[in-house]
Design a protein around this motif. Sequence first.
Motif, PDB file in Angstrom:
ATOM      1  N   LEU A 102     -19.217   8.476  36.583  1.00 28.43           N
ATOM      2  CA  LEU A 102     -19.384   8.268  38.019  1.00 28.43           C
ATOM      3  C   LEU A 102     -18.109   7.822  38.723  1.00 28.43           C
ATOM      4  CD1 LEU A 102     -22.837   6.419  38.006  1.00 28.43           C
ATOM      5  CD2 LEU A 102     -22.390   8.869  38.122  1.00 28.43           C
ATOM      6  N   CYS A 103     -17.178   7.188  38.010  1.00 26.03           N
ATOM      7  CA  CYS A 103     -15.998   6.648  38.682  1.00 26.03           C
ATOM      8  C   CYS A 103     -14.868   6.494  37.667  1.00 26.03           C
ATOM      9  CB  CYS A 103     -16.304   5.303  39.344  1.00 26.03           C
ATOM     10  SG  CYS A 103     -16.966   4.071  38.208  1.00 26.03           S
ATOM     11  N   ALA A 104     -13.661   6.258  38.177  1.00 28.38           N
ATOM     12  CA  ALA A 104     -12.486   6.098  37.318  1.00 28.38           C
ATOM     13  C   ALA A 104     -11.446   5.267  38.048  1.00 28.38           C
ATOM     14  CB  ALA A 104     -11.906   7.459  36.934  1.00 28.38           C
ATOM     15  N   ALA A 105     -10.535   4.685  37.277  1.00 25.30           N
ATOM     16  CA  ALA A 105      -9.419   3.914  37.840  1.00 25.30           C
ATOM     17  C   ALA A 105      -8.256   3.979  36.873  1.00 25.30           C
ATOM     18  CB  ALA A 105      -9.829   2.457  38.090  1.00 25.30           C
ATOM     19  N   TRP A 106      -7.044   4.213  37.408  1.00 24.12           N
ATOM     20  CA  TRP A 106      -5.831   4.238  36.610  1.00 24.12           C
ATOM     21  C   TRP A 106      -5.290   2.824  36.440  1.00 24.12           C
ATOM     22  CZ3 TRP A 106      -3.818   8.636  34.384  1.00 24.12           C
ATOM     23  CH2 TRP A 106      -4.277   9.859  34.850  1.00 24.12           C
ATOM     24  N   SER A 107      -4.646   2.585  35.312  1.00 22.81           N
ATOM     25  CA  SER A 107      -3.923   1.334  35.141  1.00 22.81           C
ATOM     26  C   SER A 107      -2.686   1.351  36.032  1.00 22.81           C
ATOM     27  CB  SER A 107      -3.527   1.147  33.674  1.00 22.81           C
ATOM     28  OG  SER A 107      -2.629   2.168  33.271  1.00 22.81           O
ATOM     29  N   PRO A 108      -2.141   0.203  36.392  1.00 25.04           N
ATOM     30  CA  PRO A 108      -0.975   0.190  37.286  1.00 25.04           C
ATOM     31  C   PRO A 108       0.215   0.990  36.771  1.00 25.04           C
ATOM     32  CG  PRO A 108      -1.937  -1.994  37.129  1.00 25.04           C
ATOM     33  CD  PRO A 108      -2.637  -1.153  36.114  1.00 25.04           C
ATOM     34  N   GLY A 114     -25.867   1.823  35.787  1.00 21.65           N
ATOM     35  CA  GLY A 114     -24.751   2.726  35.981  1.00 21.65           C
ATOM     36  C   GLY A 114     -23.593   2.020  36.642  1.00 21.65           C
ATOM     37  N   VAL A 115     -22.367   2.414  36.285  1.00 23.51           N
ATOM     38  CA  VAL A 115     -21.161   1.863  36.890  1.00 23.51           C
ATOM     39  C   VAL A 115     -20.749   2.796  38.021  1.00 23.51           C
ATOM     40  CG1 VAL A 115     -18.772   1.187  36.512  1.00 23.51           C
ATOM     41  CG2 VAL A 115     -20.466   0.820  34.716  1.00 23.51           C
ATOM     42  N   THR A 116     -20.770   2.297  39.245  1.00 22.47           N
ATOM     43  CA  THR A 116     -20.524   3.141  40.413  1.00 22.47           C
ATOM     44  C   THR A 116     -19.137   2.978  41.010  1.00 22.47           C
ATOM     45  OG1 THR A 116     -21.475   1.442  41.840  1.00 22.47           O
ATOM     46  CG2 THR A 116     -22.964   3.151  41.008  1.00 22.47           C
ATOM     47  N   ALA A 117     -18.410   1.902  40.662  1.00 19.66           N
ATOM     48  CA  ALA A 117     -17.084   1.691  41.241  1.00 19.66           C
ATOM     49  C   ALA A 117     -16.214   0.931  40.259  1.00 19.66           C
ATOM     50  CB  ALA A 117     -17.187   0.937  42.567  1.00 19.66           C
ATOM     51  N   TRP A 149      -8.579  -1.416  39.611  1.00 20.35           N
ATOM     52  CA  TRP A 149      -7.652  -2.002  38.646  1.00 20.35           C
ATOM     53  C   TRP A 149      -6.524  -2.659  39.429  1.00 20.35           C
ATOM     54  CZ3 TRP A 149      -7.334   0.607  33.326  1.00 20.35           C
ATOM     55  CH2 TRP A 149      -6.712  -0.244  32.408  1.00 20.35           C
ATOM     56  N   ALA A 150      -6.384  -3.979  39.295  1.00 24.69           N
ATOM     57  CA  ALA A 150      -5.361  -4.726  40.020  1.00 24.69           C
ATOM     58  C   ALA A 150      -4.108  -4.859  39.179  1.00 24.69           C
ATOM     59  CB  ALA A 150      -5.883  -6.110  40.402  1.00 24.69           C
ATOM     60  N   ALA A 151      -2.951  -4.646  39.820  1.00 21.59           N
ATOM     61  CA  ALA A 151      -1.686  -4.769  39.099  1.00 21.59           C
ATOM     62  C   ALA A 151      -1.410  -6.225  38.744  1.00 21.59           C
ATOM     63  CB  ALA A 151      -0.546  -4.205  39.946  1.00 21.59           C
ATOM     64  N   ARG A 152      -1.757  -7.117  39.642  1.00 20.94           N
ATOM     65  CA  ARG A 152      -1.515  -8.530  39.406  1.00 20.94           C
ATOM     66  C   ARG A 152      -2.509  -9.064  38.384  1.00 20.94           C
ATOM     67  NH1 ARG A 152      -1.045 -13.125  44.174  1.00 20.94           N
ATOM     68  NH2 ARG A 152      -0.571 -14.900  42.808  1.00 20.94           N
ATOM     69  N   GLY A 153      -2.016  -9.539  37.267  1.00 19.16           N
ATOM     70  CA  GLY A 153      -2.877 -10.058  36.223  1.00 19.16           C
ATOM     71  C   GLY A 153      -3.579  -8.998  35.415  1.00 19.16           C
ATOM     72  N   ASN A 154      -3.357  -7.708  35.741  1.00 15.47           N
ATOM     73  CA  ASN A 154      -3.982  -6.607  35.016  1.00 15.47           C
ATOM     74  C   ASN A 154      -5.501  -6.785  34.950  1.00 15.47           C
ATOM     75  OD1 ASN A 154      -3.459  -4.120  33.948  1.00 15.47           O
ATOM     76  ND2 ASN A 154      -3.112  -4.849  31.863  1.00 15.47           N
ATOM     77  N   HIS A 155      -6.099  -7.074  36.097  1.00 19.41           N
ATOM     78  CA  HIS A 155      -7.531  -7.296  36.171  1.00 19.41           C
ATOM     79  C   HIS A 155      -8.249  -5.986  36.470  1.00 19.41           C
ATOM     80  CE1 HIS A 155      -6.345 -11.620  37.308  1.00 19.41           C
ATOM     81  NE2 HIS A 155      -6.764 -11.613  36.051  1.00 19.41           N
ATOM     82  N   LEU A 156      -9.377  -5.790  35.809  1.00 15.51           N
ATOM     83  CA  LEU A 156     -10.227  -4.626  36.012  1.00 15.51           C
ATOM     84  C   LEU A 156     -11.598  -5.111  36.463  1.00 15.51           C
ATOM     85  CD1 LEU A 156     -10.683  -1.524  35.708  1.00 15.51           C
ATOM     86  CD2 LEU A 156     -11.438  -1.994  33.368  1.00 15.51           C
ATOM     87  N   ALA A 157     -12.074  -4.589  37.580  1.00 18.10           N
ATOM     88  CA  ALA A 157     -13.383  -4.970  38.113  1.00 18.10           C
ATOM     89  C   ALA A 157     -14.266  -3.741  38.204  1.00 18.10           C
ATOM     90  CB  ALA A 157     -13.238  -5.618  39.488  1.00 18.10           C
ATOM     91  N   CYS A 158     -15.552  -3.940  37.903  1.00 18.59           N
ATOM     92  CA  CYS A 158     -16.504  -2.839  37.977  1.00 18.59           C
ATOM     93  C   CYS A 158     -17.754  -3.316  38.693  1.00 18.59           C
ATOM     94  CB  CYS A 158     -16.853  -2.303  36.589  1.00 18.59           C
ATOM     95  SG  CYS A 158     -17.659  -3.494  35.508  1.00 18.59           S
ATOM     96  N   GLY A 185     -26.990  -9.136  43.252  1.00 18.00           N
ATOM     97  CA  GLY A 185     -26.493  -8.106  44.149  1.00 18.00           C
ATOM     98  C   GLY A 185     -27.632  -7.391  44.831  1.00 18.00           C
ATOM     99  N   THR A 186     -27.318  -6.240  45.416  1.00 21.60           N
ATOM    100  CA  THR A 186     -28.311  -5.443  46.115  1.00 21.60           C
ATOM    101  C   THR A 186     -28.336  -4.044  45.519  1.00 21.60           C
ATOM    102  OG1 THR A 186     -28.970  -4.527  48.249  1.00 21.60           O
ATOM    103  CG2 THR A 186     -26.627  -4.767  47.869  1.00 21.60           C
ATOM    104  N   ARG A 187     -29.494  -3.436  45.467  1.00 18.42           N
ATOM    105  CA  ARG A 187     -29.582  -2.083  44.942  1.00 18.42           C
ATOM    106  C   ARG A 187     -28.814  -1.111  45.837  1.00 18.42           C
ATOM    107  NH1 ARG A 187     -31.191  -1.833  39.647  1.00 18.42           N
ATOM    108  NH2 ARG A 187     -32.710  -3.492  39.298  1.00 18.42           N
ATOM    109  N   ASP A 188     -28.339  -0.024  45.262  1.00 16.31           N
ATOM    110  CA  ASP A 188     -27.574   0.975  45.994  1.00 16.31           C
ATOM    111  C   ASP A 188     -26.372   0.328  46.687  1.00 16.31           C
ATOM    112  OD1 ASP A 188     -26.830   3.415  46.990  1.00 16.31           O
ATOM    113  OD2 ASP A 188     -28.146   3.286  48.737  1.00 16.31           O
ATOM    114  N   PRO A 189     -25.448  -0.272  45.923  1.00 20.32           N
ATOM    115  CA  PRO A 189     -24.306  -0.963  46.535  1.00 20.32           C
ATOM    116  C   PRO A 189     -23.385   0.017  47.253  1.00 20.32           C
ATOM    117  CG  PRO A 189     -23.988  -0.754  44.182  1.00 20.32           C
ATOM    118  CD  PRO A 189     -25.376  -0.271  44.450  1.00 20.32           C
ATOM    119  N   TRP A 190     -22.674  -0.484  48.247  1.00 25.53           N
ATOM    120  CA  TRP A 190     -21.813   0.376  49.056  1.00 25.53           C
ATOM    121  C   TRP A 190     -20.493   0.681  48.369  1.00 25.53           C
ATOM    122  CZ3 TRP A 190     -17.142  -1.747  50.097  1.00 25.53           C
ATOM    123  CH2 TRP A 190     -17.027  -3.130  50.008  1.00 25.53           C
ATOM    124  N   GLY A 191     -20.001  -0.170  47.467  1.00 28.37           N
ATOM    125  CA  GLY A 191     -18.746   0.100  46.784  1.00 28.37           C
ATOM    126  C   GLY A 191     -18.011  -1.169  46.418  1.00 28.37           C
TER     127      GLY A 191
END
Length: 788
Positions: A50-56, A95-98, A101-110, A137-143
């Motif tokens: 459903l989604c993807a993110a590149w490392s910095p 399901g993971v919808t979003a 990936w933050a460059a500072r601290g190499n943090h990944l949020a989903c 949280g709430t169902r059907d999150p916006w992002g």
Amino acid sequence: TRPAPADDGSTRKRPSPPPEFQALLDEVLRGVLERRGTCLSVLSNRAAILCAAWSPDGRHLATGDMAGRVHLWKLQSPGAKPTLIQEDTTGSAPGVTALVWAARGNHLACCGNDGGVQVMTVDKMEAHLLRPPYKAGTRDPWGLQLSPDGELLLGPYGNDGAGQGDTARHAAVLGVAREARVPVGDPGPAQSPRCAEVLDAAWAPGGERFATAGLDEVGVWRVTRREPRYTVTRQETFPVEGVRTVAWHPREPALAAGGAKGVVVFRGSGAELKQQHLETPDAVDHLAWSPDGQWLAAASTGTVRLWHADSGLLSNVLHVKDPSPGGLTWNPRRRGVLATWSGNLAQVWDVESGRVLATLTGHAGSIHQVVWRPDGMRLVTVSSDATARIWDDRRGGPERRGTWEEMEQVLMKVASPIPRQDYPLEFPLKPGAPDTAWAFYSPTDPSLAAIPDASSRSLCLWKGHDLRTAPSARGHGLAAAWSPNGRQVAVQDGPRTFSLWTDSGELKARGKEVDGDLMRWVWDPESRFLGLVLRDQPGPWFWDLTSEAPTRSPGKERGALKDLAWNPSGLRLATACDDGWARIYDVRSGCTLDTLLWSLRLVFPARRIAWSPDGQFLATGDAGGLVGIWDSRGYDLVACPQEHKGPIQHLVWNRSGSCLFTANESGRGLLWRQGSSDGRWVISAVLETEPTALRWATFSHDERWLLAMEADGAGIRRHPAEFEALVAQVASRRVPRRVREEGAPPRPAMPEPAMAAHPPDAGEADPGSWWRGYPSGSSPSTESHHVQ
């Protein structure tokens, strides 16, 4: 497998290739036949991605799937298994919808479908959970949106502060490095906030403010960072009907909101607030500023509109192939490059010219997201077919684009030296200039060029090949056509007049006028007659060089004539008419349409017609984009798939008649090839990356390459035309590699490409001629020319 001779003279079947080789061949053939961008890697998963993110640093990729799992892929190690974050630690089922990936601290949020948000620290391909997930949280999150400094998140929020039974989308400001959660809303009774409805949100460039799109309004909020807590207060509210999405300008205090009636751009605040309305025919679903702030892109039904940021003037309209846009994203490094996706197709655009730089196909399911790598050199598409594909969008389309001098050097390296008599017959004196004159070379004397001059209505005969030394002339709108024997040249003087000159410069006829605007002209194989196509005239006109008079021979046409072509023997004439018929006449007596032999019914009004060099096949093209290939022995329709979009403008045969190039008015082309065993015609390549209107197209003398001249003469494009050249081109690149998660089901079998079953014979290079450069694509003895 094809039969092979045995030692005793009998035939036997070659053994089938091993599965590994067949899989590699399938990948090569897929790239050959699709030719739309280059897929470098295919990452296979168990569930829809459903989604993807590149490392910095762009060396790793994170993907989230429908099963609530996050995979970390190490792209520098081909074949390495991804690192899996288990379902019970993500808090993101079902399901993971979003992913961000933050460059500072190499943090990944989903973020998951249940509205839970998890923040992790990634170190050496291992993910360490910082804290329990943000739940409630709430169902059907916006992002999920990451602040520019990487310290805060805008994520979904629900339950706390929302009324009982409230199912609307809400947002909260979440801490990344340290735990914090502040709902986005106005103060309510007992210090309980009234949560604002949030359909989309975006951070301002400074990270101190953000905007939300809610119920017919846009809210601007300020975040105050005071240790150890944060506060969120509303600054302004703007009414926008049906607002769905918001986006901040990357460099200026300007906010764009997309709604039911278009885009509204807000600049300034308070009494200095200025609003700019940019109308669209449909509601805006996606909105994004270019990284340099020069363009604003808005996606609505079937189109992407682009405006200049400063003036607000409409710059371009991109027509996507699916009416329901999936999204759009700008390349972070390459100026003016935009990626869009809808259905199972993604496209990369040059927004200034409106050209498609690459069309990315191959997914069996809908594409959910497209993400550029931070350096802008790669992009990834994730799909419901449980795969993520990594692409190089710069390798699609033509093998090379450049001037003829550059193309000549390339061709001399990949083939035998090119004889002068095999050069293309038409070149611009000033490539790309709007008023450039063109040099038309004689088919029999490769050093003799006819250069019409519009200012003096005269003809200059010049010998030479270095066009930089050619005499200056203004030839915009003028054209010339040499007779097949090279003794006469017809020159257009005006919309309804033309003159005839000899190869020695003698004027045989000046300013001969016809009854309508001259659209096309075609010499007969014996150089005795000149066939003329006039605007809105139902039948062909002929100019007899003996009587030096125009004559009209009425045929069976009931509409405007669009094209005509003699067969190589000169005994038959084919016409393409606006009444939807192609007709073949017996013209043994010369300029008279003696007998109607055949009538071929087309689906749409006919536009172009061309004989193969041996006269066996007749190609037709109509206004609906359908190409027909007819066998002249009985005029049976042997091929007619619906592939083009828009009227057919070019039909070009190679010298052997085994390959046909067709293109519409926008320059989107197809290569047709006849199978060597059963004679079946198939499409061997689709040439639509960077489409542009063409002036002519031609095959190289060894038939391995197709050359196409842009309409303004600015450049020539080279495409592989022969099957082995196609395979060699794709095989020389990095072959797409597959990385499959352990336990992932095998992918469905790919349909066998038609060319894989019947590859054409290679044969020896047979020097041909460049007559195919003329736009009509008729045979060498039916030289035709399209008057501009």
